[in-house]
Enzyme design. Structure first.
Site, PDB file in Angstrom:
ATOM      1  N   LYS A 141       0.822  -1.264  -0.309  1.00  0.00           N
ATOM      2  CA  LYS A 141      -0.119   0.042   0.167  1.00  0.00           C
ATOM      3  C   LYS A 141       0.813   1.199   0.069  1.00  0.00           C
ATOM      4  O   LYS A 141       0.473   2.142  -0.734  1.00  0.00           O
ATOM      5  CB  LYS A 141      -0.904  -0.087   1.191  1.00  0.00           C
ATOM      6  CG  LYS A 141      -2.038   1.041   1.324  1.00  0.00           C
ATOM      7  CD  LYS A 141      -3.119   0.622   1.958  1.00  0.00           C
ATOM      8  CE  LYS A 141      -3.168   0.796   3.322  1.00  0.00           C
ATOM      9  NZ  LYS A 141      -3.662   2.161   3.929  1.00  0.00           N
TER      10      LYS A 141
ATOM     11  N   ARG B 188       2.806   5.923  -3.165  1.00  0.00           N
ATOM     12  CA  ARG B 188       4.166   6.804  -3.639  1.00  0.00           C
ATOM     13  C   ARG B 188       4.384   6.581  -4.806  1.00  0.00           C
ATOM     14  O   ARG B 188       4.864   7.635  -5.842  1.00  0.00           O
ATOM     15  CB  ARG B 188       5.169   6.398  -2.716  1.00  0.00           C
ATOM     16  CG  ARG B 188       5.129   6.980  -1.260  1.00  0.00           C
ATOM     17  CD  ARG B 188       6.087   6.287  -0.333  1.00  0.00           C
ATOM     18  NE  ARG B 188       6.051   6.637   0.929  1.00  0.00           N
ATOM     19  CZ  ARG B 188       5.102   6.390   1.901  1.00  0.00           C
ATOM     20  NH1 ARG B 188       4.000   5.631   1.505  1.00  0.00           N
ATOM     21  NH2 ARG B 188       5.279   6.935   3.235  1.00  0.00           N
TER      22      ARG B 188
ATOM     23  N   ASP C  58       1.646  -0.969  11.959  1.00  0.00           N
ATOM     24  CA  ASP C  58       0.538  -1.498  11.353  1.00  0.00           C
ATOM     25  C   ASP C  58       0.156  -2.715  11.700  1.00  0.00           C
ATOM     26  O   ASP C  58      -0.908  -3.473  11.519  1.00  0.00           O
ATOM     27  CB  ASP C  58       0.585  -1.058   9.816  1.00  0.00           C
ATOM     28  CG  ASP C  58       0.248   0.261   9.500  1.00  0.00           C
ATOM     29  OD1 ASP C  58      -0.120   1.032  10.258  1.00  0.00           O
ATOM     30  OD2 ASP C  58       0.756   0.676   8.351  1.00  0.00           O
TER      31      ASP C  58
END
EC number: 2.5.1.19
Length: 427
Positions: free
Chosen positions: A20, A25, A312
């Site tokens: 992700k 980016r 995360d």
């Protein structure tokens, strides 16, 4: 939705969706480069699609045939004022990184998001951007979205010590610094994921990184590139844990990104005694095949510099800890409170409702293992990682049903999650 419970023997191979962070980016750098950038294996989750649409709204032509994404870059000076407000959806990455991009533009823009994003403080980005000469304001003193901003073509460089370890804040300031008049210095609290820095070099730019200090010259130009996105270790984490805790399991994960700023979870698995091997390691692409098998696990302590490298993954690590013998302590993770939800409280509530023994703390949690799990009703509260954590926890539930409310949140980062789970159950 009703989740599968009391499962044994997860077997099979999975190619997890594209990373992700790198997907976001690649769209940003492709838009800011000169020429046509191609991106393979991009994640088509809702967050990344938000970033893609925002750059279209800023005048960038982006083609997506479902296989390859082609971005017709316009450079920093080629972005156009948007005709409408910019919709960031649920994506904290989008709103923070794009605010850095817009810092050097001399037009007005307003960025908004869904209910969850509208509760997330943006002051950690807006404060340094104001110091650089950007007009930017949100709601309340914490600058909650929507954010209204007007950048400046005469952006001042900045010397800034980050008060929090945040790759999103760092990246926002890097994108602003690339447009500033002179050299900026950004000093991290702890080293965080470095995809932005890597991609500056990949797209032909200059950046100096020495430990926690980053130096960027303004006025740079980028050249279009071919990008292949590795699999997302944050998505792979759910299968890593499933393979370790579901009885009689063996799962092989192909093409997983193993960038050194993201591999904290692999260190935790090793510390807990998990059976895990890496093969097909590609040092250039920073990817590998990872195999895990059902393991006897022991509790551990998680804190300090490792936290930004697994921030995360902490929800699924908390589940892993419920199935380890002894106590696991997670500390220095107060950043979890300002994710899509307060993940310290929400993880504890969800897993405790299923029989876990988790005590939330100011900066983490204390988890007593090993505890059997049972059925419950869990609401994701719109948080994709809570949804996937609960689906893996449900596999261990010995009695009664596990009901997951707002399961659609999982599409944020892993649209095919339940298809892949089904495949492993029938593997």
């Amino acid at each position: 939705m009703k989740l599968s419970t009391n499962v044994k023997g997860l077997k099979g191979r999975i190619r997890v969706p594209g990373d992700k962070s790198i997907s976001h980016r690649s769209i940003i750098f492709g838009s800011l480069a000169k020429g046509v950038t191609t991106v393979r294996d991009i994640l088509r989750g809702e967050d990344v699609l938000s970033t893609m649409q925002v750059f279209r709204d800023l005048g960038v032509q982006i083609e997506d045939d479902g296989n390859l994404v082609k971005i017709h870059g316009v450079g920093f000076e080629g972005l156009q004022a948007p005709k409408n407000k910019l919709d960031m959806g649920n994506s904290g990455t989008s709103i923070r990184l794009i605010s850095g991009v817009l810092a050097g533009q001399d037009f007005e823009a307003e960025m908004f998001g869904d209910d969850s994003l509208s509760k997330r403080p943006m002051d950690r980005v807006t404060i340094p951007l104001r110091q650089m000469g950007v007009e930017i304001a949100g709601r309340t003193e914490r600058d909650l979205p929507p954010l209204k901003m007007k950048g400046s073509r005469e952006l001042q460089p900045i010397h800034y010590q980050l008060p929090v370890a945040s790759a999103q804040v760092k990246s926002a300031l890097i994108f602003a610094a690339l447009q500033a008049q002179g050299e900026s210095v950004i000093i991290e609290k702890e080293i965080t994921r470095n995809h932005t820095e890597d991609m500056i070099a990949q797209f032909g730019g200059q950046i100096e990184v020495e430990g926690k200090e980053i130096r960027i010259q303004g006025g740079q130009e980028f050249t279009a590139q071919e990008v292949t996105v590795p699999g997302d270790i944050s998505s792979a984490a759910f299968w890593l844990v499933a393979g370790l805790i579901v009885p009689d399991s063996k799962i092989v994960l192909e093409n997983v990104g193993i960038n050194e700023t993201r591999t904290g979870i692999l260190e935790v698995i090793e510390a807990m005694g998990g059976r895990m091997t890496l093969s097909d390691v590609d040092p250039v692409a920073k990817s590998a095949t990872i195999t895990v098998e059902t393991s006897e696990l022991k509790g551990t302590e998680i804190g300090g510099e490792i936290i930004p490298r697994l921030i995360d993954e902490l929800p699924i690590i908390a589940l892993l800890a419920t199935q380890a013998q002894g106590r696991t302590v997670i500390r220095d993770a107060e950043e979890l409170k300002v994710k899509e939800t307060d993940r310290i409280q929400v993880v504890a509530d969800a897993l405790n409702s299923m029989g876990a023994a988790i005590t939330p703390t100011e900066d983490g949690m204390i988890i007593e293992g090993k505890t059997p799990l049972h059925g419950a009703q869990v609401n994701t509260l719109g948080d994709h990682r809570i949804g996937m954590m609960t689906a893996i926890a449900a596999l261990l539930a010995q009695s009664s049903q596990v009901e997951l409310e707002r399961s659609e949140a999982i599409k944020t980062s892993y649209p095919n999650f339940f298809n892949d789970l089904e495949g492993l159950m029938h593997g």
